[in-house]
Design an enzyme around this catalytic site. Sequence first.
Site, PDB file in Angstrom:
ATOM      1  N   LYS A   1      70.907  26.784  53.850  1.00 13.91           N
ATOM      2  CA  LYS A   1      70.194  27.238  55.101  1.00 13.91           C
ATOM      3  C   LYS A   1      70.069  25.801  55.870  1.00 13.91           C
ATOM      4  CE  LYS A   1      65.620  28.171  55.298  1.00 13.91           C
ATOM      5  NZ  LYS A   1      64.492  28.889  54.871  1.00 13.91           N
TER       6      LYS A   1
ATOM      7  N   LYS B   1      68.220  23.930  59.521  1.00 11.47           N
ATOM      8  CA  LYS B   1      67.044  24.188  60.379  1.00 11.47           C
ATOM      9  C   LYS B   1      67.977  23.837  61.899  1.00 11.47           C
ATOM     10  CE  LYS B   1      63.790  23.988  57.224  1.00 11.47           C
ATOM     11  NZ  LYS B   1      62.541  24.910  57.246  1.00 11.47           N
TER      12      LYS B   1
ATOM     13  N   ASP C   1      67.040  28.514  60.411  1.00  8.66           N
ATOM     14  CA  ASP C   1      65.669  28.450  60.373  1.00  8.66           C
ATOM     15  C   ASP C   1      65.195  27.757  61.621  1.00  8.66           C
ATOM     16  OD1 ASP C   1      62.811  28.489  59.799  1.00  8.66           O
ATOM     17  OD2 ASP C   1      63.033  27.786  57.834  1.00  8.66           O
TER      18      ASP C   1
ATOM     19  N   ASN D   1      61.695  27.650  62.593  1.00  9.89           N
ATOM     20  CA  ASN D   1      60.374  27.258  62.385  1.00  9.89           C
ATOM     21  C   ASN D   1      59.502  27.510  63.707  1.00  9.89           C
ATOM     22  OD1 ASN D   1      61.709  25.096  60.143  1.00  9.89           O
ATOM     23  ND2 ASN D   1      59.954  26.153  59.611  1.00  9.89           N
TER      24      ASN D   1
ATOM     25  N   GLU E   1      65.561  32.596  61.082  1.00 14.92           N
ATOM     26  CA  GLU E   1      64.169  32.525  60.347  1.00 14.92           C
ATOM     27  C   GLU E   1      63.252  32.258  61.345  1.00 14.92           C
ATOM     28  OE1 GLU E   1      62.185  30.802  56.503  1.00 14.92           O
ATOM     29  OE2 GLU E   1      64.222  31.058  56.460  1.00 14.92           O
TER      30      GLU E   1
ATOM     31  N   GLU F   1      56.762  34.060  56.044  1.00 14.61           N
ATOM     32  CA  GLU F   1      55.941  33.102  55.056  1.00 14.61           C
ATOM     33  C   GLU F   1      54.769  32.835  55.775  1.00 14.61           C
ATOM     34  OE1 GLU F   1      57.343  28.693  56.329  1.00 14.61           O
ATOM     35  OE2 GLU F   1      59.295  29.604  56.570  1.00 14.61           O
TER      36      GLU F   1
ATOM     37  N   ASP G   1      55.362  34.895  50.947  1.00 12.99           N
ATOM     38  CA  ASP G   1      55.006  33.607  50.367  1.00 12.99           C
ATOM     39  C   ASP G   1      53.669  33.646  49.389  1.00 12.99           C
ATOM     40  OD1 ASP G   1      54.628  30.314  51.590  1.00 12.99           O
ATOM     41  OD2 ASP G   1      52.954  31.257  50.202  1.00 12.99           O
TER      42      ASP G   1
ATOM     43  N   HIS H   1      60.098  33.202  50.752  1.00 10.08           N
ATOM     44  CA  HIS H   1      59.785  31.509  50.971  1.00 10.08           C
ATOM     45  C   HIS H   1      59.376  30.764  49.993  1.00 10.08           C
ATOM     46  CE1 HIS H   1      56.934  28.304  52.759  1.00 10.08           C
ATOM     47  NE2 HIS H   1      58.287  28.204  53.176  1.00 10.08           N
TER      48      HIS H   1
ATOM     49  N   GLY I   1      59.470  26.401  47.875  1.00 11.80           N
ATOM     50  CA  GLY I   1      59.737  24.939  48.214  1.00 11.80           C
ATOM     51  C   GLY I   1      58.119  24.427  48.042  1.00 11.80           C
TER      52      GLY I   1
END
Length: 303
Positions: free
Chosen positions: A80, A82, A110, A112, A136, A165, A188, A215, A217
């Site tokens: 993935k 960003k 992603d 965000n 995402e 998430e 999440d 999700h 991490g």
Amino acid sequence: MDPRTLLSCIDFRYITDVLTEEEAYEILQKGQVGKKEREGQMLMQGYPAYTTSCAWLGYSDDKLRQLCTEALKDGWTRFKVKVGADLQDDIRRCRLIRNMIGPEKTLMMDANQRWDVPEAVEWMAKLAEFKPLWIEEPTSPDDILGHATIAKALVPLGVGVATGEQCHNRVIFKQLLQAKALQFLQIDSCRLGSVNENLSVLLMAKKFEIPVCPHAGGVGLCELVQHLIIFDFISVSASLKNRMCEYVDHLHEHFRYPVVIKKASYMPPQDAGYSTEMKEESVKKHQYPDGEVWKKLLAAKGN
């Protein structure tokens, strides 16, 4: 738990217009078929994971190459990246990663929550050449209809929308599913607040045949969510198609029972409990304001 006992743990209020208790019971009953075989499969092979560790915004091209090379060597096949800060920068970085991993491996993106709805569609039209499986959080996580608009616009490009998430209850997930606002659902384990609430979402996702790709991490999220997603495969979805769980190689050293990753897969935890217990020395070091870490930070600030 047997299906009836399991269902007694779930609050069906506000979601019976898309999933009744009887429908959930049927899903869990069907999940009994082949359950032992799926348990065996998980114990042998684990649950497929993807890595987010290679391509954070702000990494230099050299760092991207180094981390990608190491991940490929370790057997990772799903990556993935960003995106969202600068289009030309995104194009360069996505090209670099796609060239490194090759056309057959899976790439996700992603943003965000970076974009407005029209901007998300325009931006992804430019990044679609790199064949991402999903984008995402392309816009505000509260904008269900915005996500639906983006998802519809990206169908011709072959790009799915992933989100979840930041979703804090089953009702938000219900509406995302009803509106066809996502093609990949990202629970999440902490944001939803309980195993019980997560169970209702896993069952709704199965009803809509939307893959759950959690999700993870952060501090202990991988440790937490492994239980939910392995349960989902064994007892609910019974499928690994387009399904994977996020993995970030960060801060696991602070946990007594850290996740075990083998061949880019989560291996089922063998210890009792929810894998969240932190090491006493880690907690002591990071306690505010008397922990060793905080003392150093505060002293540096004072100087």
